[in-house]
Design an enzyme around this catalytic site. Structure first.
Site, PDB file in Angstrom:
ATOM      1  CE  LYS A  75      -4.008   1.649   2.727  1.00 38.08           C
ATOM      2  NZ  LYS A  75      -4.836   1.333   3.919  1.00 38.08           N
ATOM      3  CB  SER A 150      -8.224   3.103   2.856  1.00 37.34           C
ATOM      4  OG  SER A 150      -7.359   2.557   3.831  1.00 37.34           O
ATOM      5  CB  SER A 174      -8.176  -0.061   5.593  1.00 39.89           C
ATOM      6  OG  SER A 174      -8.936   1.108   5.491  1.00 39.89           O
TER       7      SER A 174
HETATM    8  N1  GLN Z   1     -12.988   3.144   6.482  1.00 39.74           N
HETATM    9  C1  GLN Z   1     -12.373   3.475   7.726  1.00 39.74           C
HETATM   10  C2  GLN Z   1     -12.017   4.923   7.751  1.00 39.74           C
HETATM   11  O1  GLN Z   1     -12.246   5.576   6.803  1.00 39.74           O
HETATM   12  C3  GLN Z   1     -11.164   2.626   7.956  1.00 39.74           C
HETATM   13  C4  GLN Z   1      -9.959   3.068   7.221  1.00 39.74           C
HETATM   14  C5  GLN Z   1      -8.761   2.255   7.531  1.00 39.74           C
HETATM   15  O2  GLN Z   1      -8.856   1.193   8.144  1.00 39.74           O
HETATM   16  N2  GLN Z   1      -7.617   2.788   7.156  1.00 39.74           N
HETATM   17  O3  GLN Z   1     -11.519   5.443   8.689  1.00 39.74           O
END
Ligand code: GLN
Length: 485
Positions: A75, A150, A174
């Protein structure tokens, strides 16, 4: 044997050459990524040079590591000295780190080949990988659908079989949610298990790095490689690292799987419910005892998570000011304007929303009402899990209330987007380990995942339970059409 293990075994024995493995991987990225946009950057020359160094090493009789010649993407919020780290943000468009993240060094020490960086929501904030300066990542099963987020890029790179494994980060789901949307295995290790040194911070009390793979055994192997103590992350745990990948074959007899009925209530799509219930039934037939558990504060989890995550984000992102790091507005007026315009132009809409909300909940007068209260709720949720785990080894839940939603569907509706994390944020709030496993397909042919969560540092037991489930099913072996071109 999983794809990662297979590849490494062949390269180690000399039956495959790392240069061929990596060369084929680059070809797949070239032919497949146009349709899904999972990869931000890849460096063919460097990857092939690494691979050929490995082949030489082996030909000279030197032993190769656990990930010999395995091509991997990470990532793009994990720092690499040899490629930029953009975080999907205009703020870091040309940022090249001075150091490698701990996990990058670990992968390279194990003789993996880091081929490229994968797409994400800006600074890992989002649930769909639509908020990236590199454009959105699409779901390989249906390109009108989102990849989840994400870590959409790393999930799609594995689901499209461009690479056998990738790394993502999980602050509130994510890794697990995109794994579920794309039909691959996604592991969030226990908090403190994997060093975040070199992971660009989002919510520091929640962030954890973990792998995407096509099988549980590969996830276990990846964890084995990237875990371990690191002085440079003060939350890194000094516990011994079990040989996760060799400890998977354990009986399910007598294992207790906790089910919280309330998690199967409103908002959950029928297809997801049926598949997850079928998975639970399979576990029962295989010898597990299914026990009912209560999580009384469950309904406050999303509110508590978003307050804490945004508060931490607003503090972590204060460093991007046009001076220390990243983008600076080209023609600032005075000093104040330089700060304001650099941040205003460098950050995207969702990140700005979160910085503002995070700053609000931390400001005097609101701190007690929001931030402090969210911390108290977090404690109650942790206690719910502590008592639930008195009665079971793992708790099972869906990963997400629906399968992959349509591109654009939730972009204008932050609340709807946030609610797609309703089953995943628990693990981060309580520091648990959790895994998403393929367990079926909906009527439209989109993958469904189910989730196991274990107490902190029970990664090994959780992985062995997950492995036994995988041995009884073949969902993880199915691939989208794009993977077979
Ligand atoms: N969707 C969650 C957020 O927007 C989790 C994101 C993540 O785990 N990086 O915070």
């Amino acid at each position: 044997m999983g794809d990662v293990m297979d590849t490494a075994t062949l390269v180690r024995s000399g039956s495959s050459h790392a240069v061929d493995v990596v060369g084929d991987c680059i070809k797949r990225i070239r032919s497949r990524d146009g349709a899904v946009n999972a990869i931000v950057d890849f460096d063919e020359e460097r990857a092939l040079a690494d691979a050929s160094r490995m082949d030489h090493k082996r030909d000279n009789g030197q032993p190769l590591g656990k990930l010999a010649g395995v091509p991997i993407v990470v990532k793009d919020n994990i720092c690499t000295k040899f490629m930029r780290t953009t975080c999907g943000s205009g703020m870091l468009e040309s940022y090249v780190s001075q150091f490698n993240a701990f996990v990058i060094d670990r992968l390279m020490d194990a003789d993996a080949v880091i081929v490229g960086k994968a797409n994400l929501d800006e600074f890992a904030m989002g649930s769909s990988t639509e908020f990236s300066t590199h454009g959105g990542t699409r779901n390989p099963w249906d390109q009108q659908r989102v990849a989840g987020g994400s870590s959409g890029g790393p999930a799609v790179a594995v689901a499209s079989r461009m690479v056998p494994a990738s790394l993502g980060s999980d602050t509130g789901g994510s890794i697990r949610q995109p794994a579920s949307f794309c039909g691959v295995v996604g592991l969030k290790p226990s908090y403190g298990r994997v060093s975040r040194y070199g992971l660009v911070a989002y919510g520091s009390s929640l962030d954890q790095i973990g792998p995407f793979t096509t099988s549980v055994e590969d996830a276990a192997l990846m964890l084995e490689v990237i875990t371990g103590h690191d002085d440079r992350d003060s939350t890194s745990i000094k516990e011994e690292v079990p040989a996760y990948s060799t400890l998977l074959d354990q009986t399910l007899d007598g294992r207790r799987v906790g089910v919280c009925e309330a998690c199967f209530a409103e908002g959950l799509s029928d297809d997801v419910r049926q598949s997850v219930e079928a998975a639970i039934e399979k576990m029962r037939e295989a010898g597990c005892e299914i026990v009912s558990v209560e999580l009384p504060h469950m309904k406050y989890a999303i509110a508590s998570y978003y307050i804490i995550a945004m508060a931490e984000a607003s503090s972590n992102l204060a460093r991007y000011d046009g001076v220390h790091y990243g983008y600076r507005t080209p023609q600032p007026g005075d000093l104040a304007d330089m700060y304001a315009s650099s941040r205003g132009e460098g950050f995207g809409m969702e990140v700005k929303r979160r910085i503002m909300m995070g700053t609000y909940v931390l400001s005097s007068g609101y701190y007690d009402a929001y931030y402090l209260r969210a911390l108290k709720v977090r404690r109650l949720i942790k206690e719910d899990f502590d008592s639930a785990f008195q009665r079971c080894d793992v708790i099972t839940l869906p990963v997400a209330p629906t399968t992959a939603f349509t591109v654009g569907e939730k972009v204008e509706d932050p609340l709807a987007m946030y609610l797609s994390d309703m089953y995943t944020v628990f693990a981060n709030l309580a520091g648990l380990c959790a895994i998403s496993l393929p367990c079926g397909f909906d009527a439209a042919g989109l993958p469904i995942g189910w989730q196991l969560m274990g107490p902190p540092l029970s990664d090994q037991k959780m992985l062995s339970i997950a492995y036994q489930y995988q041995q009884m099913t073949s969902y993880h072996l199915q691939t989208p059409a794009i993977a077979t071109d």
